[in-house]
Design a protein around this motif. Structure first.
Motif, PDB file in Angstrom:
ATOM      1  N   GLY A 165     -58.052 -27.443  -1.723  1.00 36.38           N
ATOM      2  CA  GLY A 165     -57.358 -25.964  -2.251  1.00 36.38           C
ATOM      3  C   GLY A 165     -58.196 -24.514  -1.406  1.00 36.38           C
ATOM      4  O   GLY A 165     -57.590 -23.392  -2.447  1.00 36.38           O
ATOM      5  N   SER A 208     -46.500 -32.935   3.632  1.00 40.50           N
ATOM      6  CA  SER A 208     -45.290 -32.175   2.015  1.00 40.50           C
ATOM      7  C   SER A 208     -45.966 -30.662   1.339  1.00 40.50           C
ATOM      8  O   SER A 208     -45.079 -30.292   1.864  1.00 40.50           O
ATOM      9  CB  SER A 208     -45.638 -32.760   0.314  1.00 40.50           C
ATOM     10  OG  SER A 208     -47.435 -33.109   0.623  1.00 40.50           O
ATOM     11  N   ASN A 209     -46.786 -30.708   2.670  1.00 37.95           N
ATOM     12  CA  ASN A 209     -48.170 -29.127   1.934  1.00 37.95           C
ATOM     13  C   ASN A 209     -48.609 -28.805   2.702  1.00 37.95           C
ATOM     14  O   ASN A 209     -49.512 -29.806   3.417  1.00 37.95           O
ATOM     15  CB  ASN A 209     -48.034 -28.621   1.088  1.00 37.95           C
ATOM     16  CG  ASN A 209     -49.562 -30.343   0.430  1.00 37.95           C
ATOM     17  OD1 ASN A 209     -49.099 -31.643   0.855  1.00 37.95           O
ATOM     18  ND2 ASN A 209     -50.479 -29.923   0.199  1.00 37.95           N
ATOM     19  N   ARG A 214     -54.291 -23.398  -2.556  1.00 32.68           N
ATOM     20  CA  ARG A 214     -53.957 -24.414  -3.091  1.00 32.68           C
ATOM     21  C   ARG A 214     -52.222 -23.455  -3.381  1.00 32.68           C
ATOM     22  O   ARG A 214     -52.346 -22.032  -4.630  1.00 32.68           O
ATOM     23  CB  ARG A 214     -54.493 -25.360  -4.792  1.00 32.68           C
ATOM     24  CG  ARG A 214     -53.388 -26.069  -5.303  1.00 32.68           C
ATOM     25  CD  ARG A 214     -54.476 -26.323  -6.352  1.00 32.68           C
ATOM     26  NE  ARG A 214     -53.881 -27.519  -6.926  1.00 32.68           N
ATOM     27  CZ  ARG A 214     -53.199 -29.171  -6.793  1.00 32.68           C
ATOM     28  NH1 ARG A 214     -53.363 -28.977  -5.807  1.00 32.68           N
ATOM     29  NH2 ARG A 214     -52.486 -28.683  -7.946  1.00 32.68           N
ATOM     30  N   ASP A 215     -51.477 -23.623  -3.400  1.00 32.32           N
ATOM     31  CA  ASP A 215     -50.019 -23.281  -3.688  1.00 32.32           C
ATOM     32  C   ASP A 215     -49.366 -23.921  -3.935  1.00 32.32           C
ATOM     33  O   ASP A 215     -47.668 -24.262  -2.622  1.00 32.32           O
ATOM     34  CB  ASP A 215     -49.750 -21.814  -2.379  1.00 32.32           C
ATOM     35  CG  ASP A 215     -48.300 -21.298  -2.950  1.00 32.32           C
ATOM     36  OD1 ASP A 215     -48.025 -21.344  -4.332  1.00 32.32           O
ATOM     37  OD2 ASP A 215     -47.715 -20.766  -1.596  1.00 32.32           O
ATOM     38  N   ARG A 216     -48.487 -25.074  -5.873  1.00 31.44           N
ATOM     39  CA  ARG A 216     -47.807 -25.577  -5.658  1.00 31.44           C
ATOM     40  C   ARG A 216     -46.492 -25.033  -5.212  1.00 31.44           C
ATOM     41  O   ARG A 216     -45.509 -25.874  -4.939  1.00 31.44           O
ATOM     42  CB  ARG A 216     -47.673 -25.819  -6.719  1.00 31.44           C
ATOM     43  CG  ARG A 216     -48.638 -26.636  -7.662  1.00 31.44           C
ATOM     44  CD  ARG A 216     -49.664 -27.925  -6.847  1.00 31.44           C
ATOM     45  NE  ARG A 216     -48.013 -29.235  -6.966  1.00 31.44           N
ATOM     46  CZ  ARG A 216     -47.604 -29.871  -8.481  1.00 31.44           C
ATOM     47  NH1 ARG A 216     -49.079 -29.881  -9.491  1.00 31.44           N
ATOM     48  NH2 ARG A 216     -46.931 -30.547  -8.043  1.00 31.44           N
ATOM     49  N   ALA A 217     -45.993 -24.138  -5.244  1.00 23.96           N
ATOM     50  CA  ALA A 217     -44.699 -23.159  -4.674  1.00 23.96           C
ATOM     51  C   ALA A 217     -44.615 -23.445  -3.308  1.00 23.96           C
ATOM     52  O   ALA A 217     -43.209 -23.408  -3.161  1.00 23.96           O
ATOM     53  CB  ALA A 217     -44.358 -21.831  -5.386  1.00 23.96           C
ATOM     54  N   TRP A 219     -45.105 -26.445  -1.948  1.00 22.95           N
ATOM     55  CA  TRP A 219     -45.049 -27.943  -1.626  1.00 22.95           C
ATOM     56  C   TRP A 219     -43.716 -27.996  -1.568  1.00 22.95           C
ATOM     57  O   TRP A 219     -42.813 -27.684  -1.931  1.00 22.95           O
ATOM     58  CB  TRP A 219     -45.732 -28.532  -2.614  1.00 22.95           C
ATOM     59  CG  TRP A 219     -47.003 -28.881  -2.703  1.00 22.95           C
ATOM     60  CD1 TRP A 219     -47.961 -27.600  -2.050  1.00 22.95           C
ATOM     61  CD2 TRP A 219     -48.242 -28.861  -3.558  1.00 22.95           C
ATOM     62  NE1 TRP A 219     -49.452 -28.108  -2.242  1.00 22.95           N
ATOM     63  CE2 TRP A 219     -49.376 -29.113  -3.357  1.00 22.95           C
ATOM     64  CE3 TRP A 219     -47.751 -30.646  -4.174  1.00 22.95           C
ATOM     65  CZ2 TRP A 219     -50.227 -29.554  -3.653  1.00 22.95           C
ATOM     66  CZ3 TRP A 219     -49.338 -30.730  -4.778  1.00 22.95           C
ATOM     67  CH2 TRP A 219     -50.703 -30.560  -4.798  1.00 22.95           C
ATOM     68  N   ILE A 221     -42.134 -31.584  -1.555  1.00 24.68           N
ATOM     69  CA  ILE A 221     -42.205 -33.345  -2.077  1.00 24.68           C
ATOM     70  C   ILE A 221     -40.542 -33.679  -1.210  1.00 24.68           C
ATOM     71  O   ILE A 221     -41.067 -34.955  -1.149  1.00 24.68           O
ATOM     72  CB  ILE A 221     -43.042 -33.422  -3.247  1.00 24.68           C
ATOM     73  CG1 ILE A 221     -44.059 -32.745  -3.370  1.00 24.68           C
ATOM     74  CG2 ILE A 221     -42.833 -34.728  -3.779  1.00 24.68           C
ATOM     75  CD1 ILE A 221     -45.327 -33.164  -4.622  1.00 24.68           C
TER      76      ILE A 221
END
Length: 242
Positions: A165, A208-209, A214-217, A219, A221
């Motif tokens: 992360g 996927s990333n 860590r930046d879920r936006a 990703w 998927i």
């Protein structure tokens, strides 16, 4: 005769992508019906042509348990020829961008060991066991996917129990494992179970990333799962096992 594969995924969405791609492959016979079943332990397995695809759960321990269960039950009408850890992954930039396929030349347990005053020591350095499994079929898969227009990166794929992360952690992992292309959470568990049955192993994923902060936006998927389906549509099944 096509080799029989046990494909191990962490979650149902990954298994569905594998099955969707394999169902569209011109290399596989299409006179089959997908056969879902539940293994002891509650593991969901679907047989489609020469592939048995099992949903193992997240992490190396869950992956090892599910793989060992499927191998011990010998559900295939013939012995398995290859075990594949598959799904989506974080890719190390710039070599493995989002949407890229990553093919392991080795599966490495990247955080199995101990912190010492001199830094991290893996269990091999500590004298307790192995942290690395060589893979089979890597070059053939990479060549076929690239020929089909699917970008593919080859190198070690790291198994971690904690997803990276931060940029510092990503740099630390690359410092210990130069050339690594991706990190995921199940490969080493799958490889340990395969080795217990004297079977070759491959780790094959799509990105996927990026590995790092860590930046879920950021990703993607859905895109990675679509790429995973494309990989299994183009996979060179007939030549996977040398």
């Amino acid at each position: 005769m096509l080799p029989r594969l046990l494909v191990v995924t962490a979650v149902a969405a990954e298994a569905a992508a594998v099955l969707r791609g394999a169902s569209g492959s011109p290399a596989l016979p299409h006179a089959f019906v997908a056969e879902p079943r539940t293994l002891p332990g509650g593991y969901e397995l679907t047989a489609v042509g020469p592939l048995d695809v099992v949903v193992a759960g997240v992490g190396p321990a869950a992956a090892a348990a599910a793989t060992a269960t499927a191998l011990a039950l010998a559900l295939a009408p013939a012995p398995y020829d290859l075990v594949v850890s598959s799904g989506i992954a974080g890719g190390f930039a710039p070599v493995a961008p989002v949407g890229c396929a990553v093919i392991a030349e080795a599966i490495v347990a990247a955080d199995l060991g101990a912190q010492t005053p001199d830094g991290f020591a893996d269990v091999t350095a500590l004298g307790f066991g192995r942290v690395r499994h060589a893979c089979t079929g890597t070059d053939t898969v990479a060549r076929t996917l690239r020929g089909a227009g699917i970008p593919a990166a080859v190198g070690p794929v790291l198994t971690v129990s904690t997803v990276t992360g931060s940029a510092e952690r990503a740099a630390e992992l690359l410092g210990r494992h130069p050339g690594a292309v991706a990190e995921a959470m199940e490969g080493f568990g799958v490889a340990e179970a395969a080795a217990g049955h004297a079977l070759p192993v491959l780790e094959l994923r799509t990105v996927s990333n990026p590995v790092g902060p860590r930046d879920r936006a950021a990703w993607r998927i859905g895109d990675a799962l679509g790429a995973l389906a494309a990989v299994y549509e183009k996979l060179p099944y007939a030549t996977l096992v040398g």
